[in-house]
Every structure is written in structure tokens, then in C-alpha cells.
Design a protein around this motif. Structure first.
Motif: not given
Ligand SMILES: NC(=O)c1ccc[n+]([C@@H]2O[C@H](COP(=O)([O-])OP(=O)(O)OC[C@H]3O[C@@H](n4cnc5c(N)ncnc54)[C@H](OP(=O)(O)O)[C@@H]3O)[C@@H](O)[C@H]2O)c1
Length: 324
Positions: A267-276
């Protein structure tokens, strides 16, 4: 019926305007419209809160008499169906005497679906179709997904360390990323109708999930809680990733259980991956089981759409590759 060299440039402006209606135009599509005459913009419009006025009506009102003989750029085919909430845009464009209409994407709503284009042509107006359709559909992805797949458009946000942890071993996760990344996350909240977290995150973090950007406070989305139980006041319970109804855009903000459940249900269409740029080691992994049976299943699912630095953190945006 020819496309002019400038058509794609004007349409890109109309598509940029369409983003202003996102997500407040729901349940109507967030359309952008531009009216150009003699190389000058005379009217700009975008679908207003609640869905009315439509983009074309706003642009026509701004253009006034300059609409006569003008070219209209519409990111979605003008509507052809009458509604008790207002006149249909096809008739309004014919009445205003426009000469040419350039359309990015044909309306998948069966009430219009080509009828708007046919009626404009029947009135002697030149219609050009298919100018930046992919970009236009992407700009109204939530509405488009609801219309064509009868489900909401879901963005999953994950804030991780370089070694893929979303929290320390004890569950604390304030803060993994820095202030620029968090401000960007708040902007993403303002672009969604609802935010969802799992009950584990509510228990550990008690997050407000509001928009804390100056001027956008009123855009704080509805709060959804993924739980098989009951939600506390101020939250709406969602029993499974498939159970979200009446909402076009959802931002899933974790934690690992909720993220994994949405991925396992595809059900995920878009992934925002914030990496510190931090290492945690022995912390809480971003994901649990997402239902893969082999490594081959993992490949080919995600396409990098954007990548940028936010302060010292990196944001990678991926889109789910789907057939058709
Ligand atoms: N860095 C980040 O981006 C980030 C973001 C958010 C949270 N976190 C951290 O993540 C941790 C919490 O993660 P978590 O994995 O423990 O909890 P979680 O994902 O927030 O919540 C897990 C709960 O969600 C519900 N759930 C999961 N799958 C479900 C399904 N398929 N259908 C219905 N309900 C389902 C269950 O609730 P019920 O038991 O009530 O049924 C489950 O207990 C915290 O440490 C938090 O600080 C980090």
C-alpha cells in the motif's frame, strides 16, 4: 490540432499551479489552469478548497474579456458534467470564446472521460491533448489513485541513522534527523489529508503530528492510528492498511510495525527516506517482516525520484514501480 513549441512550457506552469490545491481541493482533483493570449498570461487558476471554484472558472474570472481568442492550458480535461455546485467548465470555456484548449491528461471520471474534449471540438475550438500527461498525473496522484485504483495514495516517511535504525534500543527517537529535515517533514504533512502512526509510536512518543510551519498551522491533517484496538480521543482508529476510507492521501510516519504492515500490504506508493549522518548500532530497525519470499522480489520495486541534502541529512524519495 498541432502542439506549439511553447505548449509544454505553459503546461508546466499550469501543473505547478495545480499543486496549490493539494490536498485541500479533495474530493475534487487539484487542477491547474492558465489562460494565455498574445504570449501573455491573463488568468491563472487552481481548484479551491473543497473543490470549487474549479481551476478553469478561477482563470476565466481573472482573464475576463482577454479569454476571447485565447489558449487555455488545463492540467486535466475540463469537466463536462453539470453539478449542483456549479456550471461545467467545458460550457464556460465555450461561452468565453476561447480559441484553443491544451489538455495534459484526459479525465478518468466516467462522467467526463473524453466528453469535455469532444464537446470543445464540437464547438469549433482547437483541442491539443497529451502535453506533459505523466507530470500532470503525478501532480494529482492522490486523486488519480482514488479514481483509478479505488484506494488512497500512501507516502511512507522513515527517519533513520546510516545503519538503518529509527530509534535507540530503548525506543527513544527524538531526534534522529536535524531541523531542516524535520521542517521538510512538516511541509509533507501539509500536503496530506491524514497522518497515520502505529499504536506503539503513540505509546512511546505521544506525537502531535501537527504542522508547525508559519502560516501552515491550519493545514494539520487528520490523525489516524493503526491499531486492532480502540483509538483515544482526537484519533481515528484504522484496523488495517486496507481499511482507510474516504481519504485520498495518507502520510505514514511509522513506527516499524506500521511501516512494515503498509509495505507488506503493498500500500506504499512513495517512500521518503530521511537519513542522518549518525550510527546507532543495536537500535530499533526501520522495518520488520514485509512479506518477501526471496531477494529477487525485493528488486525492481522502487525508483529513485529525488535526492537532496537537508542540512546534514539526506532525503531520498522513491516511487513504487507499478504496472500500467
Ligand atoms: N525515526 C522514525 O522515523 C520513527 C517514526 C515513528 C516512530 N519511531 C519509533 O518507532 C518505535 C515504535 O515502533 P513500533 O514498531 O514499536 O510500533 P508502531 O509501528 O508505531 O505500532 C505497532 C502497532 O501498530 C498496530 N499494527 C501493526 N500492524 C498492524 C496491522 N497490520 N493491522 C492493524 N494494526 C497493526 C499494532 O497495534 P495494536 O497492538 O494496538 O493492535 C501494533 O502493536 C518508537 O520507538 C518510536 O519512537 C521512529
Amino acid at each position: 490540432m498541432k502542439q506549439s513549441p511553447a505548449d509544454a512550457d505553459w503546461m508546466a506552469v499550469a501543473i505547478a499551479l495545480s499543486q496549490r490545491g493539494r490536498p485541500v481541493s479533495a474530493p475534487n482533483p487539484n487542477v491547474g489552469c492558465l489562460i494565455v493570449n498574445d504570449g501573455k498570461i491573463h488568468g491563472r487558476g487552481w481548484t479551491q478548497a473543497g473543490g470549487r471554484p474549479h481551476a478553469e472558472a478561477m482563470a476565466l474570472a481573472a482573464a475576463g474579456d482577454a479569454a476571447r481568442g485565447a489558449t487555455v492550458y488545463a492540467s486535466l480535461e475540463p469537466c463536462a458534467h453539470a453539478s449542483p455546485r456549479g456550471p461545467c467548465c467545458t460550457d464556460a470555456l465555450i461561452g468565453a470564446g476561447v480559441a484553443r484548449v491544451v489538455v495534459a491528461a484526459q479525465d478518468p471520471d466516467p462522467r467526463t472521460d473524453g466528453r469535455g474534449i469532444a464537446r470543445l471540438r464540437g464547438a469549433g475550438i482547437e483541442v491539443v491533448t497529451g502535453v506533459l500527461p505523466t507530470e500532470a498525473r503525478a501532480a494529482m496522484a492522490p486523486w488519480w489513485t482514488r479514481q483509478t485504483a479505488a484506494r488512497p495514495y500512501v507516502t511512507l516517511k522513515l527517519a533513520t541513522s546510516l545503519d538503518g535504525c529509527i530509534a535507540m534500543r530503548d525506543g527513544s527517537s527524538r531526534w534522529v534527523t536535524g531541523e531542516h529535515a524535520r521542517a521538510h517533514g512538516h511541509l509533507e504533512r501539509a500536503r496530506h489529508q491524514a497522518i497515520l502512526v502505529g499504536r506503539g509510536t503513540l505509546a512511546v512518543d505521544d506525537p502531535k503530528l501537527d504542522v508547525r510551519l508559519p502560516g501552515l498551522e491550519a493545514r494539520s491533517p487528520k490523525r489516524l492510528l493503526l491499531t486492532r484496538g480502540i483509538a483515544p480521543p482526537g484519533w481515528s482508529a484504522v484496523g488495517s492498511p486496507e481499511a482507510i476510507d474516504g481519504i485520498d492521501s495518507v502520510l505514514v510516519e511509522g513506527g516499524a510495525g506500521a511501516a512494515s504492515a503498509f509495505l507488506a500490504a503493498d500500500r506504499v506508493d512513495r517512500l521518503l527516506l530521511y537519513r542522518a549522518p549518525i550510527l546507532i548500532g543495536g537500535g530499533k530497525p526501520a522495518l520488520g517482516d514485509i512479506g518477501l519470499t526471496g531477494l529477487a522480489d525485493a528488486h525492481g520495486r522502487w525508483r529513485l525520484a529525488d535526492s537532496r541534502l537537508l542540512g546534514s541529512d539526506r532525503l531520498d524519495v522513491y516511487e513504487r514501480v507499478r504496472e500500467g
